[in-house]
Write an enzyme that holds these catalytic residues in place. Structure first.
Site, short mmCIF file in Angstrom:
data_model
loop_
_atom_site.label_atom_id
_atom_site.label_comp_id
_atom_site.label_asym_id
_atom_site.label_seq_id
_atom_site.Cartn_x
_atom_site.Cartn_y
_atom_site.Cartn_z
N HIS A 116 0.87 -1.18 0.00
CA HIS A 116 0.00 0.00 0.00
C HIS A 116 0.91 1.23 0.00
CE1 HIS A 116 -2.72 3.00 1.84
NE2 HIS A 116 -3.72 2.22 1.48
N ASP A 144 3.03 -4.34 8.19
CA ASP A 144 1.82 -3.51 8.07
C ASP A 144 0.63 -4.45 8.22
OD1 ASP A 144 -0.49 -2.35 7.09
OD2 ASP A 144 0.40 -1.58 5.25
N GLN A 169 -4.62 -4.83 7.18
CA GLN A 169 -5.64 -5.73 6.63
C GLN A 169 -5.66 -7.09 7.32
OE1 GLN A 169 -7.99 -4.87 4.67
NE2 GLN A 169 -7.23 -2.93 3.90
N LYS A 213 -10.38 -0.52 10.61
CA LYS A 213 -10.46 -1.74 9.80
C LYS A 213 -10.88 -2.95 10.65
CE LYS A 213 -7.47 -0.13 6.29
NZ LYS A 213 -8.11 0.60 5.21
N CYS A 228 -4.78 2.51 -3.65
CA CYS A 228 -3.54 3.01 -3.04
C CYS A 228 -2.42 1.99 -3.19
CB CYS A 228 -3.74 3.37 -1.56
SG CYS A 228 -5.02 4.60 -1.29
N1 C6P Z 1 -6.37 0.73 2.94
C1 C6P Z 1 -8.18 0.39 1.36
O1 C6P Z 1 -9.24 0.71 0.81
P1 C6P Z 1 -5.00 3.96 7.28
O2 C6P Z 1 -5.66 4.75 6.18
O3 C6P Z 1 -3.86 4.67 7.88
O4 C6P Z 1 -5.97 3.43 8.28
O5 C6P Z 1 -4.42 2.64 6.57
C2 C6P Z 1 -3.58 2.73 5.47
C3 C6P Z 1 -3.34 1.36 4.94
C4 C6P Z 1 -2.10 0.79 5.10
N2 C6P Z 1 -1.85 -0.47 4.71
C5 C6P Z 1 -2.80 -1.23 4.16
C6 C6P Z 1 -2.48 -2.65 3.78
C7 C6P Z 1 -4.09 -0.71 3.97
O6 C6P Z 1 -5.03 -1.47 3.43
C8 C6P Z 1 -4.35 0.63 4.33
C9 C6P Z 1 -5.69 1.26 4.05
C10 C6P Z 1 -7.69 1.19 2.54
O7 C6P Z 1 -7.54 -0.57 0.99
C11 C6P Z 1 -7.77 2.67 2.28
S1 C6P Z 1 -6.66 3.19 1.04
#
Ligand code: C6P
Length: 404
Positions: A121, A198, A201, A224, A362
């Site tokens: 991401h 990370d 997910q 999430k 992203c």
């Molecule tokens: N993915 C998706 O629609 P935040 O926004 O900080 O809570 O998480 C960012 C992020 C980082 N790593 C992974 C693997 C993610 O999936 C995400 C967020 C969302 O897939 C929004 S772009």
């Protein structure tokens, strides 16, 4: 699992969108919130709202107690060894920026390397690029195969004496691949390379045990895992939090301040400058308690069944191509359909009350790997059902008809 009882816990799922019952298949973007989480936020603001760690009055003590209890809940959820290893942050994005700046600026020099994968991401790419610009370090990228999987031989081949950190997503948000992080961490540690995982997910889909993984850093986003937005956690091994410099300066992260010099509070407070998202932390912990009660192993097994059912049904649609066919996948399915733009698919599905995400998710480098600019993505949570998948499939046949 008796899904209907769990669905009743989520008030938002009871509504109609465009006069159709809502079918929410955008859980990788954010999950819906059970009533207990909504109630926890209302209860906090009704009965306990005050600043933490500062006041001597009853409300401040109440708020501090609830906030620090929330930290312990996060620690238990991921089986960290110590509560002090949990830093509250805005979410995974902030957690990775914290490590990139704090670890990166204190440990990287020109010529050093940060190892990532092609699946990442943007939140696990851009913070490293920023610190590379500041230090002269470079990114190296572990490739993936056509299924969207990493080959451990590539990890071994790319790690070298210049590698200063491996940063890897536990589960790809765009195509659902579950990475072999246990093995990757073993390889990295055999080469004295620390690892950031990370986990944005992974936390909603599988049990997490940071001690068993032995990762150095692990990141979570509250929204999430059925919690509020604007809150998340960085797990870091105690020895890292002891030796790393602060990320931001301000109140609560200091032990003393003068114009000549300031000294810092102990971890985790050293990394929590300013008034934190107290209500968010409490809501986050309530969500983790809720998920623990449902049972992550149960939701994981149920979601795997749903994934298999959806994958089979989608594969039978002529002209539909699933992007990302890894052997180990979470319930995230990306696809393209004929020459129809994913945004058009998303818009037509929305008119039928079905929420999916369309775009690059992203993960633009990953899209480039698969030679697509965007995909349609259905991402499932434990409150989704086979009937909802059937509606998605019927709607996709209608999308095909619209485009002839
Ligand atoms: N993915 C998706 O629609 P935040 O926004 O900080 O809570 O998480 C960012 C992020 C980082 N790593 C992974 C693997 C993610 O999936 C995400 C967020 C969302 O897939 C929004 S772009």
């Amino acid at each position: 699992m008796d899904i209907s009882t769990y669905r009743a816990d989520f008030p938002i799922l009871q509504q109609a969108i465009k006069d159709k019952p809502l079918i929410y298949l955008d859980n990788a973007a954010t999950t819906q919130k059970p009533q207990v989480v909504i109630d926890a936020l209302v209860h906090y603001y009704t009965h306990a709202n005050a600043n933490v760690h500062r006041g001597v009055h009853a409300l401040s003590e109440r708020a501090t107690h609830a906030y620090e209890n929330a930290r312990t809940t996060v620690k238990n959820f991921i089986n960290a060894a110590h509560t002090e290893e949990i830093v509250f942050v805005r979410g995974t994005t902030e957690a990775i920026n914290l490590v990139a700046q704090s670890y990166g600026r204190s440990h990287l020099q020109a010529g050093d390397e940060i190892l990532l994968t092609e699946l990442e991401h943007h939140a696990n790419i851009v913070p490293w690029q920023l610190v590379c610009e500041q230090t002269g370090a470079k990114l190296r990228v572990i490739p993936i195969n056509e299924a969207g999987e990493i080959n451990l031989d590539d990890v071994i081949a790319l790690i070298n004496k210049r590698t200063k950190l491996l940063a890897v997503g536990h589960i790809s948000n765009a195509i659902g691949t579950i990475n072999p992080v246990e093995d990757m961490i073993k390889i990295a540690h055999a080469n004295q390379v620390p690892v950031l995982v990370d986990g944005a997910q992974a936390a909603p889909h599988m049990p997490i045990d940071v001690q068993a993984l032995d990762c150095d850093f692990y990141t979570l986003s509250g929204h999430k895992v059925f919690g509020p937005t604007g809150i998340g956690a960085l797990y870091a091994k105690a020895q890292w939090l002891e030796k790393l410099p602060p990320y931001q300066g301000g109140g609560d992260m200091i032990s003393s301040v003068s114009f000549e010099k300031s000294s810092y509070n102990r971890p985790p407070f050293k990394f929590e400058a300013g008034t934190p998202n107290i209500a968010g932390a409490i809501g986050f912990a309530t969500a983790l308690d809720y998920l623990t009660k449902v049972g992550v192993a149960n939701t994981q097994a149920y979601e795997q069944e749903l994934l298999a059912y959806a994958t089979q049904a989608l594969s039978e649609i002529p002209g539909l191509r699933i992007i990302g066919t890894a052997e180990h996948k979470a319930s995230i399915i990306s696809f393209v359909l004929d020459k129809i733009h994913p945004h058009d698919i998303g818009t037509i599905l929305d008119s039928k009350g079905i929420a999916i995400r369309a775009g690059h998710h992203c993960a633009m480098p990953l899209m480039q790997h698969f030679k697509v600019s965007a995909t349609a993505r259905a991402s499932l949570a434990f409150y989704n059902t086979r009937q909802e998948i059937d509606c998605l499939i019927r709607a996709l046949y209608e999308v095909k008809e619209v485009f002839g």
